[in-house]
Design a protein around this motif. Sequence first.
Motif, PDB file in Angstrom:
ATOM      1  N   ARG A   1       0.835  -1.208   0.149  1.00 48.67           N
ATOM      2  CA  ARG A   1      -0.043   0.035   0.116  1.00 48.67           C
ATOM      3  C   ARG A   1       0.825   1.238  -0.069  1.00 48.67           C
ATOM      4  O   ARG A   1       1.809   1.253   0.917  1.00 48.67           O
ATOM      5  CB  ARG A   1      -0.814  -0.019   1.349  1.00 48.67           C
ATOM      6  CG  ARG A   1      -1.976   1.079   1.254  1.00 48.67           C
ATOM      7  CD  ARG A   1      -2.882   0.731   2.198  1.00 48.67           C
ATOM      8  NE  ARG A   1      -3.943   1.642   2.431  1.00 48.67           N
ATOM      9  CZ  ARG A   1      -3.936   2.646   3.623  1.00 48.67           C
ATOM     10  NH1 ARG A   1      -2.987   2.557   4.339  1.00 48.67           N
ATOM     11  NH2 ARG A   1      -4.797   3.639   3.753  1.00 48.67           N
ATOM     12  N   PHE A   2       0.561   2.225  -1.025  1.00 47.82           N
ATOM     13  CA  PHE A   2       1.378   3.552  -1.140  1.00 47.82           C
ATOM     14  C   PHE A   2       0.418   4.681  -1.203  1.00 47.82           C
ATOM     15  O   PHE A   2      -0.863   4.378  -1.361  1.00 47.82           O
ATOM     16  CB  PHE A   2       2.318   3.194  -2.493  1.00 47.82           C
ATOM     17  CG  PHE A   2       3.067   2.029  -2.564  1.00 47.82           C
ATOM     18  CD1 PHE A   2       4.160   2.128  -1.831  1.00 47.82           C
ATOM     19  CD2 PHE A   2       2.679   0.838  -3.264  1.00 47.82           C
ATOM     20  CE1 PHE A   2       5.200   1.130  -1.872  1.00 47.82           C
ATOM     21  CE2 PHE A   2       3.417  -0.017  -3.246  1.00 47.82           C
ATOM     22  CZ  PHE A   2       4.482  -0.120  -2.592  1.00 47.82           C
ATOM     23  N   ARG A   3       0.697   5.709  -0.585  1.00 52.61           N
ATOM     24  CA  ARG A   3      -0.011   7.172  -0.850  1.00 52.61           C
ATOM     25  C   ARG A   3       0.294   7.743  -2.086  1.00 52.61           C
ATOM     26  O   ARG A   3       1.354   7.856  -2.814  1.00 52.61           O
ATOM     27  CB  ARG A   3       0.777   8.067   0.331  1.00 52.61           C
ATOM     28  CG  ARG A   3       0.026   9.417   0.348  1.00 52.61           C
ATOM     29  CD  ARG A   3      -1.351   9.417   1.106  1.00 52.61           C
ATOM     30  NE  ARG A   3      -1.891  10.589   1.119  1.00 52.61           N
ATOM     31  CZ  ARG A   3      -1.570  11.619   2.017  1.00 52.61           C
ATOM     32  NH1 ARG A   3      -0.768  11.388   2.857  1.00 52.61           N
ATOM     33  NH2 ARG A   3      -2.062  12.649   2.079  1.00 52.61           N
ATOM     34  N   MET A   4      -1.064   7.955  -2.667  1.00 54.54           N
ATOM     35  CA  MET A   4      -1.046   8.638  -4.133  1.00 54.54           C
ATOM     36  C   MET A   4      -1.074  10.081  -3.827  1.00 54.54           C
ATOM     37  O   MET A   4      -1.800  10.424  -3.056  1.00 54.54           O
ATOM     38  CB  MET A   4      -2.406   7.939  -4.813  1.00 54.54           C
ATOM     39  CG  MET A   4      -2.151   6.586  -5.292  1.00 54.54           C
ATOM     40  SD  MET A   4      -3.553   6.073  -6.218  1.00 54.54           S
ATOM     41  CE  MET A   4      -3.529   7.098  -7.593  1.00 54.54           C
ATOM     42  N   TYR A   5      -0.850  10.823  -4.749  1.00 56.78           N
ATOM     43  CA  TYR A   5      -1.025  12.252  -4.901  1.00 56.78           C
ATOM     44  C   TYR A   5      -1.216  12.563  -6.372  1.00 56.78           C
ATOM     45  O   TYR A   5      -0.672  13.108  -7.231  1.00 56.78           O
ATOM     46  CB  TYR A   5       0.478  12.811  -4.686  1.00 56.78           C
ATOM     47  CG  TYR A   5       1.040  12.761  -3.460  1.00 56.78           C
ATOM     48  CD1 TYR A   5       0.532  13.622  -2.467  1.00 56.78           C
ATOM     49  CD2 TYR A   5       1.650  11.544  -3.087  1.00 56.78           C
ATOM     50  CE1 TYR A   5       1.040  13.447  -0.804  1.00 56.78           C
ATOM     51  CE2 TYR A   5       1.954  11.229  -1.704  1.00 56.78           C
ATOM     52  CZ  TYR A   5       1.875  12.230  -0.685  1.00 56.78           C
ATOM     53  OH  TYR A   5       2.306  12.000   0.602  1.00 56.78           O
ATOM     54  N   PRO A   6      -2.710  12.451  -6.779  1.00 58.48           N
ATOM     55  CA  PRO A   6      -3.080  12.840  -7.828  1.00 58.48           C
ATOM     56  C   PRO A   6      -3.325  14.412  -8.190  1.00 58.48           C
ATOM     57  O   PRO A   6      -3.455  15.014  -7.221  1.00 58.48           O
ATOM     58  CB  PRO A   6      -4.510  11.979  -7.976  1.00 58.48           C
ATOM     59  CG  PRO A   6      -4.876  12.007  -6.554  1.00 58.48           C
ATOM     60  CD  PRO A   6      -3.589  11.836  -5.707  1.00 58.48           C
ATOM     61  N   THR A   7      -3.333  14.965  -9.263  1.00 61.99           N
ATOM     62  CA  THR A   7      -3.586  16.090  -9.553  1.00 61.99           C
ATOM     63  C   THR A   7      -5.193  16.464  -9.535  1.00 61.99           C
ATOM     64  O   THR A   7      -5.869  15.652  -9.087  1.00 61.99           O
ATOM     65  CB  THR A   7      -3.454  16.697 -11.153  1.00 61.99           C
ATOM     66  OG1 THR A   7      -4.093  15.896 -12.161  1.00 61.99           O
ATOM     67  CG2 THR A   7      -1.859  16.372 -11.230  1.00 61.99           C
TER      68      THR A   7
END
Length: 466
Positions: A3-9
């Motif tokens: 599990r990873f942290r996402m940073y979408p626009t």
Amino acid sequence: MSRFRMYPTSAQESQLLDHCAHARYVWNLAVQQHAHWARGKKSAPGFAEQCRQLTEARRENEWLRAGNADVQQQALQDFARAKQARFASGFGEPTWRKKYRHEGFRVIGTDRVTAFEEDGTPLLNSKGKQVMSRSVVVQKLNRRWAQAKVPGCGWVRFRLTRPELPEAKTFRVTFRNGQWHIAFAVVPEPIGAPCTGEVIGVDRGVKITAALSDGRTLNCPQLTVRERAQIRKHQRRASRAPKGSPEKTAEYAKVSRLKAREVNRRKDWCEKTSTMLARTCDVIRFEKLNIKNMTASAKGTAEQPGWNVRQKAGLNRAVLAQGWGLLRQRTEHKAPGRVEDVPAPYTSLRCSACGWIEKNSRKSQAEFVCVSCGFACNADTNAAVNVAAGHAGGVTPRQRSSAREPQPAWAGIPLVHEEEDVNAVRGRPAGLLDREARTLLAPRHRESDLHQVHAVVDAHPLEGCR
């Protein structure tokens, strides 16, 4: 899962929310279809039939047609798996998904790769052709960042917290408390045993989260005093805001973000602690606790209301905040076959030095002083040593029972084994001396009976006894 942290626009976030809405809508339609089924009626549609119905619905519904078909079909696939596992998983029938609470969707990989057998040979079908499997498209940007291709959104960046990129067929995107996460469906390899022969016991508590038998004490991180004060402040503001107003929603969102910190810290601590135990110990023993019953509510019913309900609710929150179950579960995942459960009764009352069980030895929550041998140590550490030894509790041995009155030492009375018949040896009527001895040597005797005991011994002396 990895599990990873996402940073979408901003544009990608809008599209991701649409995917969540489409997946939730399709899931709820499947739940509604199966809710109308009753015994004696035609069976509810399966996954294949629901996919055909989804194709027809996409032709008629413009909003549904604007979404991605793979995302919507994977929601139906998740429902079918949940329906099949309703008995084994323990969650029961699949239920409705709600907005702002169940935000997420699953995506199957679009890249085609060669499938292999377990021994490394290529996987062939019945016609002898190579089988191709799916794989997610992931690229590594640098040491800290990577990106994954999401349908309709393009490349979305996520924080890379592991040295290697995960290799999986599917991944799941979730949104909760203002944070986006991506989880790849890959099962990590178990951690091998160090082969040192070390056996460690873990005693779980509220004051000390995990006390180890080697003397170490580990505590799960909690919210700070300042963070708890901020939660109370936002809760007061939310209670004073008008019902259904944006201000109330905003304040509750701030509370959720603060509580999410505690959850993340607890999960991170459980992951690191379980990894440490699996790498350094061959056998890990936990005391067997029924956490579900321990944290049950005490409010009772209308006819028989409970007592100390608020105090019990506070204790339940303190127990659940320690992550007892998650620590045990993750340790079992990382060290399969090397985790054992030891019954919890009497582990905190037994002396780890002499084995004496006495409730008065537990002086306080942290102090243990044996009333038999005088051994003193931390109470949680003493319990952890008992857990490591595998003591299953029980009662004190009969010859050392703390419930029996102190017995004086009788001088001049011989010890006769049960298989020996003293009366037969002395040529006396069978049972005569036995009845006299049982009468006078009863556990509850008085000092005035000493003369009668000596009189019996003098009247019937035994050969070879002094």
